[in-house]
Design a protein around this motif. Structure first.
Motif, short mmCIF file in Angstrom:
data_model
loop_
_atom_site.label_atom_id
_atom_site.label_comp_id
_atom_site.label_asym_id
_atom_site.label_seq_id
_atom_site.Cartn_x
_atom_site.Cartn_y
_atom_site.Cartn_z
N TYR A 1 48.52 0.54 -110.10
CA TYR A 1 48.30 -0.18 -111.34
C TYR A 1 46.87 -0.69 -111.42
O TYR A 1 46.22 -0.62 -112.47
CB TYR A 1 49.30 -1.33 -111.43
N ASN A 2 46.35 -1.22 -110.30
CA ASN A 2 44.98 -1.72 -110.32
C ASN A 2 44.00 -0.61 -110.63
O ASN A 2 43.07 -0.77 -111.43
CB ASN A 2 44.63 -2.34 -108.97
N ASP A 3 44.23 0.56 -109.98
CA ASP A 3 43.34 1.70 -110.25
C ASP A 3 43.37 2.07 -111.71
O ASP A 3 42.34 2.25 -112.35
CB ASP A 3 43.80 2.91 -109.43
N CYS A 4 44.61 2.19 -112.24
CA CYS A 4 44.74 2.69 -113.61
C CYS A 4 44.17 1.69 -114.60
O CYS A 4 43.69 2.07 -115.67
CB CYS A 4 46.19 2.97 -113.95
N SER A 5 44.21 0.39 -114.27
CA SER A 5 43.70 -0.59 -115.23
C SER A 5 42.22 -0.42 -115.44
O SER A 5 41.67 -0.95 -116.39
CB SER A 5 43.97 -2.00 -114.73
N GLN A 6 41.57 0.29 -114.51
CA GLN A 6 40.14 0.44 -114.70
C GLN A 6 39.82 1.51 -115.73
O GLN A 6 38.68 1.67 -116.14
CB GLN A 6 39.50 0.86 -113.37
N VAL A 7 40.85 2.27 -116.13
CA VAL A 7 40.62 3.27 -117.16
C VAL A 7 40.81 2.60 -118.51
O VAL A 7 41.87 2.06 -118.80
CB VAL A 7 41.62 4.43 -117.00
#
Lengths: 266, 296
Positions: free
Chosen positions: B214-220
């Motif tokens: 989730y943290n990774d994807c929030s950067q998109v």
């Protein structure tokens, strides 16, 4: 200075000058008998690959590629961490030609390897979760129906009669029904929105396909046109009126000769 | 048509291709025509084994005539018949050969289509081979720059992984879907893919992975501004608080119901295992920094 530090430093120096060490290159092939050395070298090679990938992910500009790469890095890390217990078990085994100190050094090596694997960065940064929450509430909180009713009517200001009670109850019922109806509408709208998005993407997918079809059909049409023109020319040549007249005249001449001969012979 | 006719055709074609004293070079053109005719007759007569062999020989003939397109088409027919017969190894071999022939023609799309047909045929019987075929097909399309076609493939691959219970691999496929969608600016598919990946991780009871994902994807950016992001954050917070009712309510919501079938089934089965265990883990992590602060 612990053994682990020493070992790691020696490792990094050796790696730097590995290509000059002819003996080691020869021994790399000879390390085939030792299961520990083989597994260790395999795990180390994988770890180097993962490190490279994580470096690449750090400087990666496209976030989506970074997400996919980080997921892969995490999977590889988990797999490597699974290999560590195997390595530890192999480290304790007695292999011929190996002294006691070397065996102890091996278990230290395994521990160092485990630390290195866990230290690989996999993009574990906690993101601004709050940013996501505040924006939507601003966009959705803005829709307010002009209602000043908050459920409390001060009892000081008026007295309830039966009629007004009934009226209020009816109002409550209707409001609840309206809310239910609005919920149903909102679900329907969600479904519609999703379908519309999917249709949009599907059409986008088909645009390049249509372009290709366009090109191919254009080429086929021009081919057909040229073929048609050539066919028309050929047919015309076959059936040109000049040939036709020549044919008729020759036929008439032949008939004339035959009838003349017939008359002469009669 | 009587069965003997196609047999005779095959025999004639074989004679045409065998080299002997009287025949110095094989007549592939006529032989291939005869093979194809015989194969069609066999297929109509439902003699699948013979039809398959005839198609194989016809394909080889076409290769000799250096027309890889026709050879690939014959190979595909042979593979379809092998599927009916249930020779799964042959199915995958034939389709792979057909795909190679298509690549020779310089047509990567039919090549990947052939691999996808093979994967679909093998999904139920040899799922491992099926996912490999899906991945190869996606690689071919991506090389050609046609990422839009890969969405379906990644989706199918991830559902096969879920059937095999390899949840991390399934989530990785979904993330690759997200990557492909990003290249095509298909934000809706991208966000759905990311939400799907988070749900898969949660189903596998891998809460840490889900959070990292989730943290990774929030950067998109696209994901950050979407419905799916909110749903994901609500799911994760419901997990940390151990709120089972909330999880169930979210799983019934329209955002989740718009995802892929397989992912919806997983979401409806959430929460797996002990949600309160996740809660105590999270609580313990918060206590430790407090201890450090207490060293006054």
């Amino acid at each position: 200075m612990t053994v682990i530090d020493l070992v790691m430093r020696v490792d990094s120096i050796c790696k730097k000058f590995d290509k000059y060490d002819v003996d080691k290159q020869k021994n790399l092939n000879a390390a085939g008998d030792d299961a520990f050395a083989r597994l260790y070298s395999v795990v180390e090679a994988d770890l180097d690959a993962v490190l490279q990938k994580s470096e690449a992910a750090k400087i990666e500009k496209s976030r989506a590629t970074a997400v996919a790469t980080n997921a892969e890095i995490r999977r590889t890390k988990a797999r490597l961490l699974e290999e560590i217990p195997k390595l530890q078990r192999l480290a304790f085994k007695q292999v011929k030609g190996l002294s006691k100190e070397e065996r102890e050094a091996r278990s230290d090596l395994v521990a160092a390897l485990k630390d290195r694997i866990e230290a690989v960065a996999d993009g574990n940064i906690s993101a601004a979760k709050q940013g996501g929450d505040s924006a939507p509430s601003a966009s959705y909180g803005g829709i307010k129906f002009g209602s000043t009713y908050d459920g409390r009517f001060d009892d000081d200001y008026f007295q309830q009669t039966e009629e007004s009670d009934q009226f209020r109850q009816e109002y409550e019922m209707r409001r609840m029904k309206q809310d239910q109806g609005l919920d149903v509408i909102s679900e329907g709208l969600d479904a519609l929105k999703n379908m519309a998005h999917d249709m949009n993407e599907e059409l986008d997918k088909q645009v390049p396909l249509m372009d290709e079809i366009d090109d191919k059909v254009d080429r086929a049409t021009s081919d057909l046109k040229t073929t048609n023109v050539r066919l028309k020319d050929t047919v015309n040549k076959m059936r040109s009126s000049r040939n036709f007249c020549i044919d008729i005249i020759l036929l008439v001449i032949i008939l004339g000769i035959v009838s003349y001969l017939y008359n002469v012979l009669k | 048509m009587p069965v003997s006719d196609p047999e005779k055709l095959i025999a004639k074609a074989d004679k045409l291709t065998k080299l002997s004293l009287t025949r110095w070079s094989a007549d592939w053109r006529n032989a291939t025509l005869l093979y194809e005719e015989a194969a069609n007759l066999f297929r109509v007569a439902k003699k699948n084994e013979k039809a398959k062999e005839a198609f194989e020989k016809a394909s080889k003939g076409q290769e000799m005539l250096s027309s890889p397109w026709d050879a690939a088409k014959d190979m595909e027919s042979a593979a379809a018949l092998a599927k009916e017969l249930g020779n799964w190894n042959e199915v995958s071999d034939f389709y792979r050969r057909a795909s190679e022939l298509y690549m020779e023609c310089g047509r990567p799309q039919p090549a990947s289509d052939a691999l996808v047909k093979a994967a679909r045929a093998l999904e139920d019987t040899i799922p491992d081979a099926a996912v490999q075929l899906y991945n190869e097909a996606s690689a071919i399309l991506e090389e050609d720059g046609k990422e839009q076609m890969t969405f379906d493939l990644y989706c199918a691959a991830s559902s096969v992984y879920v059937k095999l219970e390899k949840y991390s691999a399934a989530a990785t496929s979904l993330l690759q879907l997200g990557l492909a969608a990003d290249k095509c600016n298909a934000t809706n598919s991208q966000c759905k893919a990311y939400l799907g990946a988070i749900i898969v991780y949660l189903y596998a009871h891998d809460f840490k992975q889900a959070e990292k994902c989730y943290n990774d994807c929030s950067q998109v950016d696209a994901f950050l501004r979407s419905h799916q992001n909110r749903c994901a954050s609500k799911l994760l917070s419901a997990h940390t608080e151990g709120d089972i009712e909330e999880i169930k309510r979210l799983a019934q919501s329209s955002t989740v119901s718009n995802l892929d079938h397989v992912v919806i089934k997983l979401a409806r089965k959430l929460p797996t295992g002990d949600v309160s265990a996740v809660k105590t883990d999270a609580a313990k992590e918060e206590e430790e920094p407090l201890d450090e602060d207490d060293l006054t």
